[in-house]
Every structure is written in C-alpha cells, then in structure tokens.
Design a protein around this motif. Structure first.
Motif, PDB file in Angstrom:
ATOM      1  N   UNK A 145       0.786  -1.224   0.000  1.00 39.94           N
ATOM      2  CA  UNK A 145       0.000   0.000   0.000  1.00 39.94           C
ATOM      3  C   UNK A 145       0.818   1.273   0.000  1.00 39.94           C
ATOM      4  N   UNK A 146       1.257   1.727  -1.177  1.00 38.35           N
ATOM      5  CA  UNK A 146       1.791   3.078  -1.273  1.00 38.35           C
ATOM      6  C   UNK A 146       0.606   3.994  -1.566  1.00 38.35           C
ATOM      7  N   UNK A 147      -0.114   4.364  -0.509  1.00 39.12           N
ATOM      8  CA  UNK A 147      -1.356   5.130  -0.642  1.00 39.12           C
ATOM      9  C   UNK A 147      -1.069   6.630  -0.640  1.00 39.12           C
ATOM     10  N   UNK A 207       7.978   5.956  -4.455  1.00 42.98           N
ATOM     11  CA  UNK A 207       7.481   4.597  -4.698  1.00 42.98           C
ATOM     12  C   UNK A 207       7.386   3.766  -3.413  1.00 42.98           C
ATOM     13  N   UNK A 208       7.767   4.331  -2.268  1.00 42.62           N
ATOM     14  CA  UNK A 208       8.022   3.525  -1.072  1.00 42.62           C
ATOM     15  C   UNK A 208       6.822   3.417  -0.140  1.00 42.62           C
ATOM     16  N   UNK A 209       6.531   2.178   0.272  1.00 39.43           N
ATOM     17  CA  UNK A 209       5.604   1.917   1.377  1.00 39.43           C
ATOM     18  C   UNK A 209       6.462   1.834   2.633  1.00 39.43           C
ATOM     19  N   UNK A 210       6.446   2.888   3.461  1.00 31.72           N
ATOM     20  CA  UNK A 210       7.376   2.971   4.585  1.00 31.72           C
ATOM     21  C   UNK A 210       6.994   2.066   5.756  1.00 31.72           C
ATOM     22  N   UNK A 211       5.677   1.991   6.056  1.00 28.19           N
ATOM     23  CA  UNK A 211       5.233   1.298   7.277  1.00 28.19           C
ATOM     24  C   UNK A 211       5.980   1.857   8.485  1.00 28.19           C
ATOM     25  N   UNK A 212       6.096   3.171   8.524  1.00 30.49           N
ATOM     26  CA  UNK A 212       6.861   3.855   9.553  1.00 30.49           C
ATOM     27  C   UNK A 212       6.373   5.297   9.607  1.00 30.49           C
ATOM     28  N   UNK A 213       6.872   6.044  10.581  1.00 31.04           N
ATOM     29  CA  UNK A 213       6.502   7.457  10.695  1.00 31.04           C
ATOM     30  C   UNK A 213       7.325   8.289   9.710  1.00 31.04           C
ATOM     31  N   UNK A 214       7.100   8.036   8.421  1.00 34.85           N
ATOM     32  CA  UNK A 214       7.765   8.742   7.327  1.00 34.85           C
ATOM     33  C   UNK A 214       6.728   8.970   6.228  1.00 34.85           C
ATOM     34  N   UNK A 215       6.785  10.137   5.589  1.00 35.30           N
ATOM     35  CA  UNK A 215       5.874  10.428   4.487  1.00 35.30           C
ATOM     36  C   UNK A 215       6.610  11.258   3.440  1.00 35.30           C
ATOM     37  N   UNK A 269      -1.496   6.185   4.779  1.00 32.03           N
ATOM     38  CA  UNK A 269      -0.978   7.102   3.760  1.00 32.03           C
ATOM     39  C   UNK A 269       0.550   7.136   3.832  1.00 32.03           C
ATOM     40  N   UNK A 270       1.189   6.947   2.695  1.00 33.16           N
ATOM     41  CA  UNK A 270       2.647   7.000   2.615  1.00 33.16           C
ATOM     42  C   UNK A 270       3.128   8.199   1.798  1.00 33.16           C
ATOM     43  N   UNK A 271       2.270   8.721   0.925  1.00 32.81           N
ATOM     44  CA  UNK A 271       2.679   9.763  -0.012  1.00 32.81           C
ATOM     45  C   UNK A 271       1.660  10.896  -0.029  1.00 32.81           C
ATOM     46  N   UNK A 272       2.174  12.102   0.099  1.00 27.76           N
ATOM     47  CA  UNK A 272       1.350  13.310   0.087  1.00 27.76           C
ATOM     48  C   UNK A 272       1.642  14.084  -1.191  1.00 27.76           C
ATOM     49  N   UNK A 273       0.595  14.498  -1.890  1.00 31.63           N
ATOM     50  CA  UNK A 273       0.716  15.298  -3.106  1.00 31.63           C
ATOM     51  C   UNK A 273      -0.040  16.598  -2.864  1.00 31.63           C
TER      52      UNK A 273
END
Length: 413
Positions: free
Chosen positions: A224-226, A307-315, A257-261
C-alpha cells in the motif's frame, strides 16, 4: 509434514464442505470465536515469544505492532469471526436461471473455490481472519505464515482446529504449514492439483515472488503506497486532520498514507499546518524542492521515496500544478491500493475518482477505511490490487466461484 501432504488432507474435506449447511458453518465459527477468547492466555504467551524473537532480530516498530497480540486484539479477532458468522452465506446463490425452448433448465450458482492457500508475513490476526472467511465460504485453507509469528500462528491454529473437531467438522479444514523456510513457500506456489488458488499477503517482495513464481492461480494482494492529494480548493484543516489520521493512526497497515501530493497554489498555506500535525507523532517528512522551499527543515526526497511503502513514521511530499499532474504522478507511483483527494471542487473530485487507477478512491476521507470490516464484508482475506476476479477488500463473495447446473428430461443435441 510436507505441504503436499497438507494438500491431500485438505482435498479430503471437500465433500464434507460442499454439502454442509449455513447453520452448521455458523455454529463452528461461533465456537472458534469463543475458544479463542477462552484460551487467549495461551495465544498471548506464544505471542510473547514471537515478540521477543522479533526484537532480537531487529524488527522495526511497525512490524512489531503488526505482530503484537493482547486481550483487546484477540477480542477484536473473535468479534470479527462472529461478524463473519452473521453474514449472509455467499455459497449456493443463484446468479441466473434460464429455461430453453427444448425444456432444459440452466442454472448458474455460486460455489466454493475449493482449497485456498495463503502465504503471509508477521500478522497472526490473518490466521484467524482468513480461516473464518474460508470456512464460511465453504473452502479448506492451508495457511503459511512467516517465521516471525510461528508460535502465535501455531497456538491460534491449534485452538481453531480443536473447535472445529468439537463442532463435528474435519480438523483439516484449517491447516498450518509449520515449515517457515523458503522451500515450503516454493512448494505451495507449485501445488497444482491440491491448491485451487494462492493468496499472498505481505510486503512487496513476498507478493512479487508469489506472482512471478507461482504455477497455481494467484489472487494478488498489493502493498500500500497510498496517496492523499491536497487540491488547490481544499479545506486545510480538514486536510491536516485526514492526513494525520491516515498516516499516524496505525503505521503498520497497508491502507496508511505513505505519499502526500499538494497543489502548488495551496502548498505555502497547507504544508506548514500539515507538517505541524504530523510532528505531533514525530513523523519524518521527505519533500521535493518546492516543498522544501516552503518548509526548509524537511528532508530531501529521492525518486525512490515516491514509490516507497514505509510502514513507519515517514511520508513523502510531491508538489504539482494541477489535478491532472497529481493523477499522473499517483498512477505512476501507486501500488493500486487506495488514494484520496481533499477538495471543494466537484469537477476535480469527479475527474480524480474516474482517472485514478486504484482499487479504492476517496473524496475528503481517510484511506484508513479500506478494510473489509469497514466496507461491510466482515473480516477480509486481503485487499486485491489486481483487476481480474476480485479487486479491493475481499470478503466472502470473492472466495466463491460459479458452476452451471443443467436439468433435463431426456434432451439430446
């Protein structure tokens, strides 16, 4: 015991499962739910061993969170099984019925797929969720979890099998592969004739390996790279609340959510507000040059970050100049899971929903709702990011196939 031997045992349950009625399936499910709660101490004790091993192996916070079971989570698992028992049976439904001029009656009905294999990683709740859905849909299941959760999975499976036997069901309706080596996974991928389909649940590496190497039909569940896109007309406070929830409410899940636009026309006002909310949870932000021009203390983002699904406190943060550019960026970098737009522009919302090529697309809501329970399906088997057979959260209906029943009185062709 080899995986093939498990497959042979699973096949032997098929006649029983093909004729068992809904009432008996529900009775077995409720018994499983009760026994998991009654014997929760056993599960927690086994889980503690897995957690300790995971810490020693250097698992990150997100993976340890996925692995951890306590009284509340076991109760939630049991409640999910009860919800599955309360759902309408997906098997035996008439899809359509047709009578030919020659008197033949042709009926299409829903039936179990048969024997389902599931390969998953450090999420012991999947053991119970998957077994419950497979049982209710009339399927036998062979579960193969990762080494990180083997003690938890063994405890849960032993309890479920005992409850099945007590309910008059064959224990081998639910089986666990106890060999967590790569060999057992490879054997499942080529177990044609015993497995009818294989479902991988886990990270990108696991899913890619199963899709590329399996000769058994695969239902692909994606990582989930959401993305959340903040449009130029967005309510900034709403955006901050939604992004805070989607990113930080639970970092270890595939719908986080992993990516903010962000649209360039609102980034100067919106990004500082969003950043302040995310920093309440010490979330690391990695942005492009225009994002860093607004907030110089955020880290630079690489192309790989998008492209990264971090599964961490990173965005990650990407700046765009239009809804069309946002759509293009998301479709290129997404895993096809869940994306959202925050906007007050109905035309942009409609375009986003039509053009985004993902299983679930939101307007002004958190991606965290992509879940079988939230969608009214009961516990889910996974979230499919492919387009054939099933897409999005997969519940009971997605674990059935169809067959034709033809009734005649002597017709020949």
């Amino acid at each position: 015991m080899s995986v093939k031997e498990l497959g042979i045992k699973a096949r032997k349950t098929q006649n029983f499962l093909s004729v068992i009625n809904t009432e008996d399936k529900n009775r077995a499910l409720l018994n499983i739910a009760d026994k998991l709660c009654e014997r929760s101490d056993e599960i927690i004790k086994a889980n503690a061993v897995d957690l300790e091993n995971g810490k020693n192996a250097g698992l990150n916070e997100g993976l340890l969170d996925r692995l951890m079971l306590d009284e509340a989570r076991i109760k939630a698992i049991s409640d999910g099984i009860r919800e599955v028992a309360a759902l309408e049976d997906a098997c035996g439904k008439t899809v359509y019925e047709y009578k030919k001029d020659n008197g033949l009656i042709i009926k299409k009905i829903t039936v179990p797929i048969g024997v389902i294999g599931i390969i998953f990683e450090a999420r012991p709740n999947v053991t119970a969720d998957a077994a419950a859905l497979c049982l209710k849909s009339g399927n036998a299941v062979i579960l193969r979890g990762g080494k990180e959760a083997i003690n938890s999975n063994t405890a849960i499976t032993n309890i479920m099998r005992a409850a099945l036997k007590e309910s008059g069901f064959p224990e081998d309706t639910i089986q666990l592969v106890k060999d967590t080596s790569r060999d057992s996974a490879n054997e499942m991928m080529t177990l044609n004739g015993y497995l009818d389909c294989l479902i991988p649940r886990g990270g990108k590496g696991l899913i890619k390996a199963v899709v590329q190497n399996s000769t058994v039909p695969v239902i692909e569940t994606g990582s989930g790279n959401c993305h959340i896109y903040v449009d130029e007309s967005a309510d900034i406070n709403m955006a901050a609340d939604i992004i805070f929830n989607a990113k930080t409410q639970r970092i270890s899940v595939c719908n986080a959510c992993e990516s903010l636009v962000i649209h360039s026309g609102i980034i100067e006002k919106a990004l500082p507000v969003i950043k302040a909310r995310l920093e309440e949870k010490n979330t690391e932000i990695r942005g492009d040059e225009r994002a860093r021009a607004v907030c110089p203390d955020i880290l630079p983002a690489s192309e790989e970050d998008f492209y990264t699904e971090y599964l961490d406190y990173i965005i990650s943060v990407k700046t765009v100049d239009s809804v069309d550019e946002a759509i293009d960026h998301i479709n290129e970098h997404s895993t096809g899971h869940s994306e959202a737009i925050i906007t007050n522009n109905s035309e942009n919302a409609e375009k986003f929903m039509k053009c985004i090529d993902s299983s679930s697309v939101y307007v002004n809501a958190s991606t965290r709702f992509t879940d079988g329970g939230e969608f009214g399906l009961g516990a889910e088997i996974g979230i499919s990011t492919q387009k054939l057979h099933a897409r999005g959260p997969m519940g009971l209906a997605q674990l059935t196939s169809t067959k034709y029943l033809i009734y005649g009185n002597g017709q020949t062709r």
